[in-house]
Enzyme design. Structure first.
Site, mmCIF file in Angstrom:
data_model
loop_
_atom_site.group_PDB
_atom_site.id
_atom_site.type_symbol
_atom_site.label_atom_id
_atom_site.label_comp_id
_atom_site.label_asym_id
_atom_site.label_seq_id
_atom_site.Cartn_x
_atom_site.Cartn_y
_atom_site.Cartn_z
ATOM 1 N N GLU A 112 -11.486 -32.110 -31.428
ATOM 2 C CA GLU A 112 -10.506 -32.351 -32.586
ATOM 3 C C GLU A 112 -9.338 -32.543 -31.980
ATOM 4 O OE1 GLU A 112 -10.757 -28.986 -35.367
ATOM 5 O OE2 GLU A 112 -12.842 -29.491 -35.821
ATOM 6 N N HIS A 234 -1.674 -30.017 -43.284
ATOM 7 C CA HIS A 234 -2.994 -31.005 -42.828
ATOM 8 C C HIS A 234 -2.753 -32.162 -43.130
ATOM 9 C CE1 HIS A 234 -6.903 -31.960 -42.175
ATOM 10 N NE2 HIS A 234 -7.424 -30.747 -41.662
ATOM 11 N N ARG A 280 -1.784 -31.859 -35.417
ATOM 12 C CA ARG A 280 -1.540 -32.367 -36.846
ATOM 13 C C ARG A 280 -0.275 -32.368 -37.103
ATOM 14 N NH1 ARG A 280 -5.697 -27.372 -39.031
ATOM 15 N NH2 ARG A 280 -7.464 -28.695 -38.636
ATOM 16 N N HIS A 341 -1.316 -26.436 -45.491
ATOM 17 C CA HIS A 341 -2.697 -26.134 -44.823
ATOM 18 C C HIS A 341 -2.661 -24.856 -44.275
ATOM 19 C CE1 HIS A 341 -6.644 -26.671 -43.451
ATOM 20 N NE2 HIS A 341 -6.444 -26.359 -42.186
ATOM 21 N N ARG A 376 -0.382 -24.807 -35.212
ATOM 22 C CA ARG A 376 -1.731 -24.265 -34.612
ATOM 23 C C ARG A 376 -2.517 -25.416 -34.481
ATOM 24 N NH1 ARG A 376 -6.924 -23.828 -37.547
ATOM 25 N NH2 ARG A 376 -5.754 -25.173 -39.198
#
Length: 545
Positions: A112, A234, A280, A341, A376
């Protein structure tokens, strides 16, 4: 009603469920869930759990990726602690029966955004739901666990509130949302695992339960909080009038999905050399920039160049949901927008999940352990839930047994039924709208101060309402949301730089030394009547961890 347990767990996400199961081997556990057990942010987690499981990967590489994504605000000791314990907690989930996806080489691992290797173990694109369902079955079968579904915690019970010299936590008051009865729950130890605060924003990928309850309760009880300015947006929430809070997993970009403008132009390479695989915060800001520059309602995520069989195997839930809405992801791009998010800050804890209040622990998204830093890394959240739930259990079981003091029942003798509940819905809507407008992906000091002024006005009105009328589920959530919004803005005003998820046009540079924004409420002061003085006192509270 008065209930007594050895341990009270508030929250039914992965941190709460895994802690309850571990504790129930030797303790009587009470488990509070705001709705059904399955209704948590953990259940909505599509991507998976990041851990070093491949021989080609390493702990050092995972640490490096986590620190890079976190803009080097991460606590190094915490980061190493979590990642080194990753394989063991995954093994525990396998022992519980979680059916992780496999291929011919063993467990299938996704890659990811922000990860330099494939290290995300998953169950297709519904990892959270599968893990939660597995643990819930065991929770319901365990004789030492009392599940209180459709109950919402109102406030923690502390020695200070009981008039004792100690500040220890002795449980919580909780509302039975069906009967309207307030329960008094005494416990030797209490674990807050209530998740984040995404519902403080108008657009979010979070479930309706994510209203910052644990963070707000802990703050009112005297816990320190930190880094609340770091709200992760997000990048890719499905944009559709009939879709509510449905996110398109990070793994879609990890498997080759491309972000496009409406004319089909790819734009991420112009914003970052890592393009769609950038962290992100970078991707969310890039999308926000393009949408504002061109006046767009959304951008598009295209994975249609992959075979239908590949999409059906790796993203069955995303494919099905999009088809229900008339979007065939094998033939056309997916309309997406950024949405709130993940809450990277929260209640300050140590490596044993302890807060600064004896007997009170926190784990998961409600906590601030130092693991995530300023942003994160994808799929690190469920890992943190598992590791710190285990840490809390170990420390709780090492503690000497104490006697619970007498705890008075909830007193509702001086309140009446609310006269106009429209106040709650109006304030809820107003709060979420101005938080989206003023405290979103890109911030300015003027916007933050405007938000703060509105928060203080709302807070006084909500406090007055709370003091005079019977509590309700919506009122409790609104009360917690306004506290959480206040903490986000206060921390954002303290940070005089742009780092990770916090981007300020007034302070666009990143300072050489990374510092945490840690604040603590003044003792026994009305939460908002002197709010400006509180903020002035905390302007010098920015400290290193």
């Amino acid at each position: 009603m008065v209930l007594r347990f050895d341990i009270l767990v508030i929250g039914s996400g992965l941190a709460g469920l895994s802690a309850a199961l571990r504790l129930a081997q030797t303790c009587k556990v009470g488990l509070i869930s705001k709705r059904a057990l399955v209704d948590s942010a953990s259940s909505w987690a599509q991507g998976g759990i990041a851990a070093v499981l491949d021989s080609q990967d390493s702990v050092e590489a995972h640490i490096r990726d986590t620190m890079t994504a976190g803009a080097f605000l991460n606590d190094q000791e915490t980061t190493r602690f979590v990642i080194e314990n990753g394989r063991r907690v995954i093994d525990w989930l396998v022992e519980q029966g979680v059916p992780f996806s496999r291929d011919e080489a063993g467990f299938h691992l996704n890659r990811e955004g922000g990860h330099g290797a494939r290290r995300v173990i998953h169950v297709a694109d519904a990892t959270g739901l599968s893990v939660q369902s597995t643990l819930i079955r065991k929770i319901r079968e365990h004789p030492n666990i009392t599940v209180l579904e459709r109950h919402i915690a109102i406030d923690l019970i502390t020695g200070e509130k009981l008039g004792h010299a100690d500040k220890r936590c002795y449980g919580a008051y909780a509302l039975d949302s069906d009967s309207g009865e307030v329960l008094t729950i005494g416990a030797l130890h209490t674990l807050i695992a209530t998740g984040g605060a995404g519902k403080v924003y108008l657009y979010t990928t979070n479930p309706d339960t994510s209203t910052g309850d644990g963070i707000a309760m802990a703050w009112r009880a005297g816990c320190a909080v930190a880094n609340m300015e770091f709200i992760q947006f997000h990048p890719t929430c499905l944009y559709h009038p009939q879709a509510k809070s449905f996110l398109i997993s990070e793994a879609v970009r990890g498997e080759g999905g491309l972000l496009l403008l409406p004319d089909g132009t790819r734009f991420m390479p112009q914003h970052d050399s890592r393009a769609e695989l950038a962290p992100r915060d970078v991707v969310a800001r890039a999308i926000d920039f393009e949408m504002k520059k061109l006046g767009l309602d959304c951008v598009y995520l295209d994975i249609s160049h992959k075979p239908v069989s590949f999409l059906a195997e790796h993203f069955p839930n995303i494919m099905t949901r999009c088809l229900e809405l008339g979007i065939d992801i094998s033939r056309e791009p997916i309309p997406v927008v950024p949405a709130a998010h993940y809450t990277c800050g929260g209640i300050v804890t140590d490596l044993r999940s302890r807060t600064n209040i004896p007997g009170l622990y926190a784990a998961g998204e409600a906590s601030c352990t130092g693991f995530h830093g300023a942003n994160r890394l994808a799929s690190n959240s469920l890992l943190e839930c598992l590791v710190f739930a285990e840490a809390a259990v170990k420390n709780i079981l090492e503690q000497p047994r104490i006697d619970l003091p007498d705890i008075p029942e909830w007193d509702a003798s001086r309140v009446v039924d609310p006269d106009e509940e429209i106040v709650i819905s109006h304030n809820w809507d107003e709060l979420r709208r101005f938080m989206w407008d003023y405290v979103g992906i890109v911030r300015t000091t003027k916007r933050l101060e405007r938000a703060q002024n509105r928060i203080h006005l709302l807070a006084r009105e909500i406090d007055e309402y709370y003091a005079n009328f019977r509590v309700s589920h919506d009122l409790i959530e609104l009360r917690n949301l306004v506290v959480t919004a206040d903490l986000i803005v206060r921390c954002a005003l303290l940070r005089r730089e742009s780092r990770g998820l916090h981007f300020s046009r007034d302070y666009p540079e990143t300072l050489q030394k990374a510092k945490n924004t840690r604040i603590k409420r003044s003792s026994r002061r009305a939460p908002y009547s002197e709010a400006k003085q509180n903020l002035d006192e905390t302007r010098s509270a920015e400290t290193t961890k």
